[in-house]
Design a protein around this motif. Structure first.
Motif, short mmCIF file in Angstrom:
data_model
loop_
_atom_site.label_atom_id
_atom_site.label_comp_id
_atom_site.label_asym_id
_atom_site.label_seq_id
_atom_site.Cartn_x
_atom_site.Cartn_y
_atom_site.Cartn_z
N LYS A 1 25.14 22.41 22.73
CA LYS A 1 24.33 22.88 21.59
C LYS A 1 23.08 23.57 22.10
CE LYS A 1 25.68 19.10 18.54
NZ LYS A 1 25.18 17.87 17.90
N TRP A 2 22.42 22.97 23.08
CA TRP A 2 21.20 23.56 23.62
C TRP A 2 21.48 24.90 24.27
CZ3 TRP A 2 19.65 18.73 26.94
CH2 TRP A 2 19.39 17.65 26.10
N ASP B 1 21.52 27.79 21.95
CA ASP B 1 20.32 27.97 21.13
C ASP B 1 19.51 29.13 21.73
OD1 ASP B 1 17.81 27.90 19.94
OD2 ASP B 1 17.51 25.76 20.25
N GLN C 1 15.88 19.58 22.00
CA GLN C 1 15.45 19.82 20.62
C GLN C 1 13.95 20.13 20.57
OE1 GLN C 1 17.63 20.04 18.17
NE2 GLN C 1 19.30 19.45 19.53
#
Length: 174
Positions: A17-18, A21, A90
């Protein structure tokens, strides 16, 4: 409280996910790419085969959920050096002390356990986290002018390093 532990396969879903991003990747030297989870699993498998020259650590909280990644790569046992990399996943976890904690811990590991003499890093001149590296004892060694192309423009890359003697001066022998 935070701790470091070796990266595990279960962490790859969050890391993927990171790595997808664009905002997070804009802070790093690597270009943004769309990376599927299978590619990250292969990346993890490659790490497992090369643990002698890589240390990949998850920065985790009390619940063992991965919050960031701290890596020591290209470990050279002849010259006793390595390259350090950090990523806090995050946005809400940035600015909470994870970076300071992880930097000190991975440097302690590099100098006291792996007997390295020098740890270096590269970061984009646009990355405001340079103050953190300076605070932790890294010294600026130079600038590679317009070395990375990101988001339609060339950006300078700052080269920094810390030697074992400086680390011991700042933090003592742990």
């Amino acid at each position: 409280m935070y701790k470091l532990r070796e990266l595990e396969r279960k962490d790859i879903k969050e890391i993927n996910k990171w790595r997808n991003d664009p905002e997070l990747i804009s802070f790093l030297g690597a270009p943004f790419r769309y990376i599927n989870e299978e590619i990250d699993m292969l990346w993890f498998d490659n790490y497992m085969k090369n643990r002698n020259i890589f240390v990949r650590l998850a920065i985790v909280g009390d619940d063992d959920k991965i919050l960031g990644l701290a890596s020591l790569t290209n470990i050279d046992y002849i010259n006793r050096s390595g390259i350090v990399h950090f990523m806090i996943g995050q946005k809400e976890n940035r600015g909470r002390g994870l970076g300071s904690y992880a930097i000190k811990e991975i440097l302690t590991h590099a100098f006291n356990n792996l007997n390295l003499h020098r740890v270096e890093l590269s970061l984009l001149s646009t990355n405001s986290v340079i103050y953190l590296y300076e605070k932790m004892g890294f010294l600026k060694e130079g600038v590679k002018k317009q070395a990375v192309y990101k988001n339609g423009k060339y950006i300078d890359v700052i080269e920094m390093a810390i030697l074992k003697e400086r680390f011991i001066e700042l933090y003592g022998k742990n």
